[in-house]
Design a protein around this motif. Structure first.
Motif, PDB file in Angstrom:
ATOM      1  N   PHE A 122       0.818  -1.164   0.111  1.00 56.32           N
ATOM      2  CA  PHE A 122      -0.025  -0.056  -0.100  1.00 56.32           C
ATOM      3  C   PHE A 122       1.061   1.166  -0.043  1.00 56.32           C
ATOM      4  CE2 PHE A 122      -2.401  -3.328   2.425  1.00 56.32           C
ATOM      5  CZ  PHE A 122      -3.296  -3.597   1.417  1.00 56.32           C
ATOM      6  N   ASP A 123       1.907   1.056  -0.763  1.00 54.88           N
ATOM      7  CA  ASP A 123       2.903   2.382  -0.755  1.00 54.88           C
ATOM      8  C   ASP A 123       2.614   3.024  -2.014  1.00 54.88           C
ATOM      9  OD1 ASP A 123       4.879   4.141  -0.944  1.00 54.88           O
ATOM     10  OD2 ASP A 123       6.492   2.651  -0.364  1.00 54.88           O
ATOM     11  N   SER A 124       1.719   4.106  -2.009  1.00 54.75           N
ATOM     12  CA  SER A 124       1.004   4.806  -3.303  1.00 54.75           C
ATOM     13  C   SER A 124       2.330   5.734  -3.907  1.00 54.75           C
ATOM     14  CB  SER A 124      -0.031   5.673  -2.637  1.00 54.75           C
ATOM     15  OG  SER A 124       0.302   6.460  -1.899  1.00 54.75           O
ATOM     16  N   VAL A 125       3.274   6.049  -3.017  1.00 57.61           N
ATOM     17  CA  VAL A 125       4.317   7.045  -3.673  1.00 57.61           C
ATOM     18  C   VAL A 125       5.340   5.931  -4.457  1.00 57.61           C
ATOM     19  CG1 VAL A 125       6.360   8.315  -3.332  1.00 57.61           C
ATOM     20  CG2 VAL A 125       4.219   8.674  -2.071  1.00 57.61           C
ATOM     21  N   ALA A 126       5.655   4.865  -3.968  1.00 54.35           N
ATOM     22  CA  ALA A 126       6.560   4.048  -4.714  1.00 54.35           C
ATOM     23  C   ALA A 126       5.775   3.394  -5.910  1.00 54.35           C
ATOM     24  CB  ALA A 126       7.236   2.980  -3.817  1.00 54.35           C
ATOM     25  N   TYR A 127       4.717   2.997  -5.699  1.00 54.20           N
ATOM     26  CA  TYR A 127       3.398   2.564  -6.757  1.00 54.20           C
ATOM     27  C   TYR A 127       3.555   3.621  -8.062  1.00 54.20           C
ATOM     28  CZ  TYR A 127      -0.448   0.687  -9.081  1.00 54.20           C
ATOM     29  OH  TYR A 127      -1.642   0.150 -10.100  1.00 54.20           O
ATOM     30  N   ALA A 128       3.381   4.897  -7.692  1.00 54.29           N
ATOM     31  CA  ALA A 128       3.216   5.882  -8.748  1.00 54.29           C
ATOM     32  C   ALA A 128       4.750   5.957  -9.395  1.00 54.29           C
ATOM     33  CB  ALA A 128       3.134   7.046  -8.059  1.00 54.29           C
ATOM     34  N   ASN A 129       5.758   5.787  -8.397  1.00 55.55           N
ATOM     35  CA  ASN A 129       7.306   5.903  -9.225  1.00 55.55           C
ATOM     36  C   ASN A 129       7.503   4.682 -10.389  1.00 55.55           C
ATOM     37  OD1 ASN A 129       7.889   8.381  -8.273  1.00 55.55           O
ATOM     38  ND2 ASN A 129       8.690   7.433  -6.306  1.00 55.55           N
ATOM     39  N   CYS A 130       6.502   3.700 -10.359  1.00 56.11           N
ATOM     40  CA  CYS A 130       6.679   2.623 -11.415  1.00 56.11           C
ATOM     41  C   CYS A 130       6.397   3.184 -12.724  1.00 56.11           C
ATOM     42  CB  CYS A 130       5.756   1.554 -11.104  1.00 56.11           C
ATOM     43  SG  CYS A 130       6.333   0.541  -9.329  1.00 56.11           S
ATOM     44  N   PHE A 131       5.497   4.262 -12.728  1.00 60.88           N
ATOM     45  CA  PHE A 131       5.086   4.980 -14.031  1.00 60.88           C
ATOM     46  C   PHE A 131       6.060   6.087 -14.471  1.00 60.88           C
ATOM     47  CE2 PHE A 131       1.498   2.747 -11.941  1.00 60.88           C
ATOM     48  CZ  PHE A 131       0.950   2.412 -12.761  1.00 60.88           C
ATOM     49  N   SER A 132       6.000   6.379 -15.864  1.00 58.16           N
ATOM     50  CA  SER A 132       6.526   7.474 -16.389  1.00 58.16           C
ATOM     51  C   SER A 132       5.747   8.871 -15.872  1.00 58.16           C
ATOM     52  CB  SER A 132       6.669   7.502 -17.859  1.00 58.16           C
ATOM     53  OG  SER A 132       5.364   7.628 -18.392  1.00 58.16           O
ATOM     54  N   GLU A 133       6.364   9.736 -16.046  1.00 57.37           N
ATOM     55  CA  GLU A 133       5.843  11.150 -15.761  1.00 57.37           C
ATOM     56  C   GLU A 133       4.461  11.428 -16.545  1.00 57.37           C
ATOM     57  OE1 GLU A 133       6.143  13.345 -13.343  1.00 57.37           O
ATOM     58  OE2 GLU A 133       7.971  12.579 -12.451  1.00 57.37           O
TER      59      GLU A 133
END
Length: 107
Positions: A17-28
């Protein structure tokens, strides 16, 4: 099952449930399509997954992975606080330069 690093990271960050790390799997400039809505860019994706984690507490367990010409397909048993749990979701991923450029879910 041998998953690309970004897909393994996506699974790990979803399950913690780490939303920041999850989002960092995506490009800008990534795009996520979920529940009839489109979420554009890493910040929107971070807000979307934080809200989703709060509401559903969904965890995923990969059960299949296939790379096609233009996309990768992750099949995962998805469990959480929602009707019909658990069920198999297919994650349609476009991965460019080791980051997710787009993600769409199908049941």
């Amino acid at each position: 099952m041998n998953l690309p690093k970004v897909v393994a990271d996506l699974v790990e960050t979803q399950n913690s449930f780490d939303s920041v790390a999850y989002a960092n799997c995506f490009s800008e400039t990534a795009v996520v399509f979920d529940e009839g809505k489109t979420h554009n860019g890493r910040k929107e994706i971070e807000h979307w997954i934080a809200d989703s984690n709060e509401r559903y507490k969904a965890t995923i367990k990969p059960v299949g992975f296939e790379e096609k010409e233009n996309e990768s397909l992750l099949k995962a048993e998805t469990s959480g606080n929602f009707a019909g749990s658990p069920f198999i979701l297919t994650y349609h991923l476009v991965i460019i330069n080791d980051l997710i450029q787009s993600l769409k879910f199908t049941g």
